[in-house]
Design a protein around this motif. Sequence first.
Motif, PDB file in Angstrom:
ATOM      1  N   ARG B 200       0.865  -1.175   0.000  1.00 46.32           N
ATOM      2  CA  ARG B 200       0.000   0.000   0.000  1.00 46.32           C
ATOM      3  C   ARG B 200       0.907   1.232   0.000  1.00 46.32           C
ATOM      4  O   ARG B 200       1.729   1.396   0.906  1.00 46.32           O
ATOM      5  CB  ARG B 200      -0.861  -0.027   1.255  1.00 46.32           C
ATOM      6  N   GLY B 201       0.752   2.073  -1.031  1.00 46.10           N
ATOM      7  CA  GLY B 201       1.671   3.192  -1.210  1.00 46.10           C
ATOM      8  C   GLY B 201       1.419   4.346  -0.250  1.00 46.10           C
ATOM      9  O   GLY B 201       0.349   4.453   0.364  1.00 46.10           O
ATOM     10  N   PHE B 202       2.424   5.217  -0.137  1.00 48.93           N
ATOM     11  CA  PHE B 202       2.306   6.397   0.730  1.00 48.93           C
ATOM     12  C   PHE B 202       3.295   7.463   0.312  1.00 48.93           C
ATOM     13  O   PHE B 202       4.237   7.193  -0.443  1.00 48.93           O
ATOM     14  CB  PHE B 202       2.525   6.020   2.205  1.00 48.93           C
ATOM     15  N   ILE B 203       3.059   8.678   0.784  1.00 45.10           N
ATOM     16  CA  ILE B 203       4.015   9.776   0.674  1.00 45.10           C
ATOM     17  C   ILE B 203       4.281  10.238   2.101  1.00 45.10           C
ATOM     18  O   ILE B 203       3.340  10.432   2.876  1.00 45.10           O
ATOM     19  CB  ILE B 203       3.431  10.925  -0.179  1.00 45.10           C
ATOM     20  N   ASP B 204       5.566  10.384   2.455  1.00 42.52           N
ATOM     21  CA  ASP B 204       5.966  10.705   3.826  1.00 42.52           C
ATOM     22  C   ASP B 204       6.741  12.015   3.881  1.00 42.52           C
ATOM     23  O   ASP B 204       7.447  12.355   2.938  1.00 42.52           O
ATOM     24  CB  ASP B 204       6.921   9.631   4.367  1.00 42.52           C
ATOM     25  N   ALA B 205       6.647  12.689   5.022  1.00 41.81           N
ATOM     26  CA  ALA B 205       7.505  13.845   5.292  1.00 41.81           C
ATOM     27  C   ALA B 205       8.304  13.574   6.571  1.00 41.81           C
ATOM     28  O   ALA B 205       7.753  13.070   7.557  1.00 41.81           O
ATOM     29  CB  ALA B 205       6.665  15.107   5.470  1.00 41.81           C
ATOM     30  N   GLU B 212      12.758  12.326  12.158  1.00 36.36           N
ATOM     31  CA  GLU B 212      11.441  12.020  12.724  1.00 36.36           C
ATOM     32  C   GLU B 212      10.359  12.172  11.640  1.00 36.36           C
ATOM     33  O   GLU B 212      10.383  13.132  10.873  1.00 36.36           O
ATOM     34  CB  GLU B 212      11.155  12.993  13.871  1.00 36.36           C
ATOM     35  N   ARG B 213       9.395  11.215  11.609  1.00 38.54           N
ATOM     36  CA  ARG B 213       8.337  11.312  10.613  1.00 38.54           C
ATOM     37  C   ARG B 213       7.302  12.337  11.040  1.00 38.54           C
ATOM     38  O   ARG B 213       6.807  12.309  12.159  1.00 38.54           O
ATOM     39  CB  ARG B 213       7.662   9.956  10.393  1.00 38.54           C
ATOM     40  N   LEU B 214       6.972  13.267  10.109  1.00 34.85           N
ATOM     41  CA  LEU B 214       6.060  14.363  10.434  1.00 34.85           C
ATOM     42  C   LEU B 214       4.638  14.072   9.955  1.00 34.85           C
ATOM     43  O   LEU B 214       3.682  14.438  10.614  1.00 34.85           O
ATOM     44  CB  LEU B 214       6.564  15.662   9.788  1.00 34.85           C
ATOM     45  N   TRP B 215       4.503  13.469   8.810  1.00 34.60           N
ATOM     46  CA  TRP B 215       3.185  13.030   8.357  1.00 34.60           C
ATOM     47  C   TRP B 215       3.305  11.946   7.312  1.00 34.60           C
ATOM     48  O   TRP B 215       4.370  11.746   6.736  1.00 34.60           O
ATOM     49  CB  TRP B 215       2.315  14.183   7.848  1.00 34.60           C
ATOM     50  N   ARG B 216       2.205  11.220   7.084  1.00 36.22           N
ATOM     51  CA  ARG B 216       2.118  10.212   6.027  1.00 36.22           C
ATOM     52  C   ARG B 216       0.777  10.359   5.330  1.00 36.22           C
ATOM     53  O   ARG B 216      -0.254  10.474   5.975  1.00 36.22           O
ATOM     54  CB  ARG B 216       2.260   8.801   6.595  1.00 36.22           C
ATOM     55  N   PHE B 217       0.818  10.374   3.993  1.00 42.18           N
ATOM     56  CA  PHE B 217      -0.411  10.308   3.205  1.00 42.18           C
ATOM     57  C   PHE B 217      -0.460   8.941   2.540  1.00 42.18           C
ATOM     58  O   PHE B 217       0.421   8.585   1.761  1.00 42.18           O
ATOM     59  CB  PHE B 217      -0.441  11.408   2.137  1.00 42.18           C
ATOM     60  N   ASN B 218      -1.489   8.148   2.861  1.00 44.24           N
ATOM     61  CA  ASN B 218      -1.658   6.842   2.231  1.00 44.24           C
ATOM     62  C   ASN B 218      -2.371   7.010   0.898  1.00 44.24           C
ATOM     63  O   ASN B 218      -3.444   7.613   0.831  1.00 44.24           O
ATOM     64  CB  ASN B 218      -2.460   5.909   3.135  1.00 44.24           C
ATOM     65  N   THR B 219      -1.788   6.454  -0.167  1.00 46.09           N
ATOM     66  CA  THR B 219      -2.384   6.633  -1.495  1.00 46.09           C
ATOM     67  C   THR B 219      -3.590   5.727  -1.717  1.00 46.09           C
ATOM     68  O   THR B 219      -4.359   5.950  -2.637  1.00 46.09           O
ATOM     69  CB  THR B 219      -1.355   6.339  -2.596  1.00 46.09           C
ATOM     70  N   ASN B 256       1.790  26.382  -1.318  1.00 52.53           N
ATOM     71  CA  ASN B 256       2.273  25.394  -0.343  1.00 52.53           C
ATOM     72  C   ASN B 256       1.683  24.006  -0.596  1.00 52.53           C
ATOM     73  O   ASN B 256       1.296  23.292   0.320  1.00 52.53           O
ATOM     74  CB  ASN B 256       2.025  25.840   1.097  1.00 52.53           C
ATOM     75  N   LEU B 257       1.614  23.657  -1.893  1.00 50.36           N
ATOM     76  CA  LEU B 257       1.109  22.334  -2.274  1.00 50.36           C
ATOM     77  C   LEU B 257       2.229  21.543  -2.943  1.00 50.36           C
ATOM     78  O   LEU B 257       3.018  22.101  -3.711  1.00 50.36           O
ATOM     79  CB  LEU B 257      -0.051  22.460  -3.258  1.00 50.36           C
ATOM     80  N   GLU B 290       2.282  21.224   4.649  1.00 50.37           N
ATOM     81  CA  GLU B 290       2.449  21.318   6.088  1.00 50.37           C
ATOM     82  C   GLU B 290       1.978  20.051   6.799  1.00 50.37           C
ATOM     83  O   GLU B 290       2.632  19.549   7.690  1.00 50.37           O
ATOM     84  CB  GLU B 290       1.685  22.537   6.622  1.00 50.37           C
ATOM     85  N   ARG B 291       0.809  19.525   6.351  1.00 51.40           N
ATOM     86  CA  ARG B 291       0.207  18.416   7.083  1.00 51.40           C
ATOM     87  C   ARG B 291       0.027  17.139   6.263  1.00 51.40           C
ATOM     88  O   ARG B 291      -0.360  16.099   6.787  1.00 51.40           O
ATOM     89  CB  ARG B 291      -1.156  18.847   7.629  1.00 51.40           C
ATOM     90  N   GLY B 292       0.242  17.248   4.951  1.00 53.91           N
ATOM     91  CA  GLY B 292       0.060  16.063   4.119  1.00 53.91           C
ATOM     92  C   GLY B 292      -1.380  15.767   3.770  1.00 53.91           C
ATOM     93  O   GLY B 292      -1.688  14.675   3.294  1.00 53.91           O
ATOM     94  N   ASP B 293      -2.277  16.719   4.035  1.00 60.38           N
ATOM     95  CA  ASP B 293      -3.695  16.500   3.705  1.00 60.38           C
ATOM     96  C   ASP B 293      -3.908  16.594   2.201  1.00 60.38           C
ATOM     97  O   ASP B 293      -3.292  17.416   1.519  1.00 60.38           O
ATOM     98  CB  ASP B 293      -4.575  17.577   4.372  1.00 60.38           C
TER      99      ASP B 293
END
Lengths: 260, 532
Positions: B200-205, B212-219, B256-257, B290-293
Amino acid sequence: MRLRLLAGIGLLVLALSGVRGTFGQDVNPLAGDVRAVRAGGALFRAQCATCHGADGRGIESIDAPDLRLMWARDGVDDEYVFTTIRDGVPGSIMPPHGLPETELWMLVAFLASQVEAAANAEYDGDAVNGRELFAANCAECHRAGAGGGGVLGPSLNGVTRRRAPEALTQSIREPSRQIARGFGPVTVSGADGETVTGVLKNEDAFSLQLVTEEQELRAFRRGGLRRMQRLEESLMPAFPETDLSAGELADLLAYLHENQ
Amino acid sequence: MRHVFFLFCCLLPPASLFAQQDGPAYEDILRGFDDPERWLTYSGDYSGRRHSPLTQITPENVGELRPIWTFQTGTTTRGRGFEATPLVDDGVLYVTGSNNYAWAIDARSGRAFWSYRRDLPDDLTYGASAPVNRGFGMLGNQLFMVTLDAHLLSMDRRTGDILWDVQLADYRIGYAATLAPLIIDDKVIVGISGGEYPTRGFIDAYAPVTGERLWRFNTIPGPGEPGSETWPDDPEVLARGGGGTWMNGSYDPELNLIYWGVGNPNPDYFGDSRPGDNLYSNSIVALDAERGDLRWHYQFTPHDINDWDSNHVPVLVDAEWRGEPRKLVMMANRNGFFYVLDRTDGELLLGEPFTGTTWAREIGSDGRPVILNDGSQGCLPDPWGSTNFMPPSYHPELELFYVTARETCATYVPEEPAYTPGQASFGGVVFIEPDGTGALRALDIHTGELRWEFTYPSPTFGGVMTTASGLVFAGDHEGNFIAFDAATGENLWHYQTGSRIWGAAATTFMLDGRQHVLIPSGTTLTAFALPE
């Protein structure tokens, strides 16, 4: 379908409990087992086909080799193929495969089955007469055995291990039906009026590399050409029955079979 | 010089001494190509345009371009080698190679300062499909690199020493990582490979200093989350839904996108087990940095069954569109269409075919392709697609988009796969005709029309760069590095590098008053310049 396949594998594994610890052995314990070949085919389609092609013939543009040809290479046996699949080819795109040993042997059995028609064929012609026929009709362009030969066509050393008798017969009777990779015939015409016919060994957007009919290596810049034409007809002449009888053909194949 | 050093060493603590020698800050990356001696991020700036303002090499003199050095990795990777874009700062190149090698190289001589090789596990899976890497991210004295065993590393750029090492995901399932991290302000943004495996894919910051991981967006959405209605109501199917994010994204600092392409759903070819559109596979997603939303998405190929990942570099352009200034994002897709979207909200502005595919010839008013040929009417583009991850380029004055196109013919035979962690689950096989071709194509961004093309004898994976002097640099599958007149397509120069240019694109920078051009090819990196 999947259940049946899994059940089949289960049975095989039971049947194979006597060959546990097959590591390092050089003969496929599943050789010729029809169920193993079928299961190996399913594994091949799932694990290998993306690079080696659904039919195992390789994909030239990504450098994936034709797996049917590997068995004819010196030193390639069941164990070699098993080890290559398991360990991959270091430094290449071919990865290791951490499959259970039984599944690795299934893959080996499947790959072997792809060339079985060639491996099990019998050649009962007169090889001595075949040698004379080869010298008279083929050696100008092909190589086979110690006698050598020309370089316009592919080497025929070991060809009976790669191709079945029916395929070889077709290539002799109707050579234009299927022309081997790297032997496509072309004619190029230079700006100075020179016309050269040969087989195209390589090309890019700027140049062509040929072996000419005179069997010389010649390269051309595309920019300097008036015309480049790909030919439908092979440079090899056809040998219908009137020129080469069925008996003579059998003799020729027997000679080729002697030259592994 | 010695006195200066003496002064620093006595008055300031060691940490501050390092600060005096710091590499590029976020503000420097933000300024993109302003400093002609630098190339600080994958595409040279955040826009993904790979368009350099340099003008020393021109259509008139490019015929004089010649190699000044080559760097060889000394490794034996066949077929696919360098896919990285070297970063350039202060006369030093920072570049990654296959199998997670990396180097710092003197840009004047081609000699290495240091080399690095990751000790990869013996049971590595091949979620990356090939053991490649697409380059470093850089911030200050830190380099950032992802690995085939799905880790993110930070290195000291002066030594190659590892500063920290975090795991992105478990490689044993089929995860891997290959892209060049995107560095923005206080974040390192990365994606993941593995869409051919039940992953399952994701994009991380991540935080640059600590990892330290700041956010994750699951694709692929979780059960009940938005988008899950485009999948079967089955958590297991979602958990192995694919959607890799293995190619670099682009960034718009004003909005900021970040913009990122998402890969195929899994299994690749067998769609019966995942009815629905399968969001956010084969989409571009716009995420709040900023938040990965998720801000918006657009799906190029709903319910893909041909492995047409959308892992392309999003190209951000501000241009007049039908008489109005608009913020655009462009992508030429594996499915054979060239797309222009409004990057503030994802509105589709243009979708036109750029290859001869019979799969679809238009995008309907609902934004979906009108499918004419599901494969039953003849062949479809092969799984490598009508183009792929190789970077395209955009020339702002000419308003042309340059893309490497692939014309191929494939027949897909789906078959339900087994879903075994660590084993690929393509879900069938593909028969590919051997006589495909390739082309470099210049597309009018307003209409998608072909302005000019240069054809190659085989399907090609070379990337593209343009320069303000009106040049296009491209590479082909036969190893030629080639320069064209950007306006006319006239071929002006070529050099045979000796190996396929695969996924890599050129970079250019000034050094000692001379414009340098670099191209990775096979296991060799070649630098070119005009004669002194």
